[in-house]
Design a protein around this motif. Structure first.
Motif, short mmCIF file in Angstrom:
data_model
loop_
_atom_site.label_atom_id
_atom_site.label_comp_id
_atom_site.label_asym_id
_atom_site.label_seq_id
_atom_site.Cartn_x
_atom_site.Cartn_y
_atom_site.Cartn_z
N VAL A 103 33.59 21.24 -31.98
CA VAL A 103 32.14 21.38 -32.11
C VAL A 103 31.54 20.14 -32.79
CG1 VAL A 103 30.32 22.71 -33.26
CG2 VAL A 103 32.15 23.89 -32.05
N GLN A 104 32.19 19.65 -33.83
CA GLN A 104 31.68 18.47 -34.52
C GLN A 104 31.67 17.24 -33.61
OE1 GLN A 104 34.11 18.17 -38.02
NE2 GLN A 104 32.90 19.67 -39.16
N ARG A 105 32.73 17.05 -32.84
CA ARG A 105 32.78 15.90 -31.95
C ARG A 105 31.74 16.03 -30.83
NH1 ARG A 105 39.10 14.09 -31.15
NH2 ARG A 105 39.66 14.15 -33.35
N ALA A 106 31.60 17.23 -30.29
CA ALA A 106 30.61 17.44 -29.23
C ALA A 106 29.19 17.26 -29.78
CB ALA A 106 30.78 18.84 -28.63
N ALA A 107 28.96 17.69 -31.01
CA ALA A 107 27.64 17.51 -31.62
C ALA A 107 27.33 16.03 -31.81
CB ALA A 107 27.58 18.23 -32.96
N THR A 108 28.33 15.24 -32.16
CA THR A 108 28.13 13.80 -32.30
C THR A 108 27.72 13.18 -30.97
OG1 THR A 108 29.78 13.73 -34.07
CG2 THR A 108 29.24 11.65 -32.99
N ALA A 110 26.28 14.78 -28.47
CA ALA A 110 24.95 15.29 -28.13
C ALA A 110 23.87 14.52 -28.90
CB ALA A 110 24.86 16.78 -28.44
N GLU A 111 24.10 14.27 -30.18
CA GLU A 111 23.13 13.52 -30.98
C GLU A 111 22.99 12.09 -30.47
OE1 GLU A 111 24.21 13.69 -35.09
OE2 GLU A 111 23.91 15.86 -35.21
N ALA A 112 24.09 11.48 -30.08
CA ALA A 112 24.04 10.11 -29.58
C ALA A 112 23.22 10.02 -28.29
CB ALA A 112 25.46 9.59 -29.33
N GLU A 113 23.23 11.10 -27.53
CA GLU A 113 22.44 11.15 -26.29
C GLU A 113 21.01 11.62 -26.53
OE1 GLU A 113 24.66 13.60 -23.60
OE2 GLU A 113 26.10 12.00 -23.15
N SER A 116 19.64 18.08 -28.64
CA SER A 116 19.74 18.94 -29.81
C SER A 116 20.69 20.12 -29.57
CB SER A 116 18.35 19.48 -30.20
OG SER A 116 17.81 20.22 -29.13
N LYS A 117 21.22 20.23 -28.37
CA LYS A 117 22.15 21.31 -28.03
C LYS A 117 23.45 20.72 -27.49
CE LYS A 117 18.81 24.83 -26.72
NZ LYS A 117 18.36 25.73 -25.65
N ILE A 118 24.53 21.41 -27.80
CA ILE A 118 25.82 21.02 -27.25
C ILE A 118 25.95 21.69 -25.89
CG2 ILE A 118 28.33 21.17 -27.52
CD1 ILE A 118 27.87 21.27 -30.54
N GLU A 119 26.26 20.89 -24.88
CA GLU A 119 26.42 21.41 -23.54
C GLU A 119 27.87 21.25 -23.10
OE1 GLU A 119 23.57 19.55 -21.00
OE2 GLU A 119 21.90 20.01 -22.34
N ALA A 120 28.20 21.88 -22.00
CA ALA A 120 29.57 21.83 -21.48
C ALA A 120 30.02 20.40 -21.22
CB ALA A 120 29.68 22.67 -20.21
N THR A 121 29.11 19.56 -20.78
CA THR A 121 29.48 18.17 -20.50
C THR A 121 29.92 17.44 -21.77
OG1 THR A 121 27.17 17.48 -20.68
CG2 THR A 121 28.00 17.97 -18.47
N HIS A 122 29.31 17.79 -22.89
CA HIS A 122 29.71 17.17 -24.16
C HIS A 122 31.14 17.56 -24.51
CE1 HIS A 122 25.18 17.39 -24.87
NE2 HIS A 122 25.46 16.14 -24.55
N LEU A 123 31.46 18.84 -24.32
CA LEU A 123 32.82 19.31 -24.60
C LEU A 123 33.82 18.68 -23.63
CD1 LEU A 123 32.04 23.04 -25.33
CD2 LEU A 123 32.89 21.36 -26.96
#
Length: 134
Positions: A103-108, A110-113, A116-123
């Motif tokens: 979750v932390q890596r995916a949030a990073t 998402a923020e870089a892009e 404000s939401k974590i999506e499947a593509t981030h994971l």
């Protein structure tokens, strides 16, 4: 020369004890959300049952296959599979850490892009490196 080796051995023993204490403290912390050991046991049992059924189907399909295990009563299907309580606690903690890190890596990402939401593509993007790290 013998003293440094003995001291290193003692130090390793102390480090292992400290590591166990740290894991136990992390698992006993009531503020930290974690998985229930009964849930993990149920998941493990489900997987073990499926694997046993798969082995039985393979034996039925291929009756000429030789059993690779030696000795009477040592067949995998004759032995019950179980996990002790400490192994379940450790598995719960490992899953908690793994998911928290994901979750932390995916949030990073998402923020870089700018999201404000974590999506499947981030994971999907963090998963290969995460699996290599664990």
């Amino acid at each position: 020369m013998a003293e440094p080796i003995q001291m290193d051995t003692k130090r390793k023993g102390v480090d292992k004890v400290e590591e166990r204490k740290r894991i136990t403290c992390a698992m006993d912390d009531n503020d930290t959300p974690t998985f229930e050991p009964d849930l993990i046991r149920a998941i493990f049992k489900h997987i073990w049952t499926r694997k046993a059924q798969e082995r039985e189907r393979n034996e039925i399909q291929n009756p000429d296959a030789l059993d690779s295990e030696v000795g009477a009563g040592t067949s995998k299907k004759n032995r019950p599979t179980s996990a002790n309580a400490n192994a379940l606690k450790l598995s719960c903690e490992l899953l908690r850490i793994f998911i928290t890190e994901a979750v932390q890596r995916a949030a990073t990402i998402a923020e870089a892009e700018g999201g404000s939401k974590i999506e499947a593509t981030h994971l999907e993007r963090i998963l290969p490196q995460l699996l290599l790290d664990f």
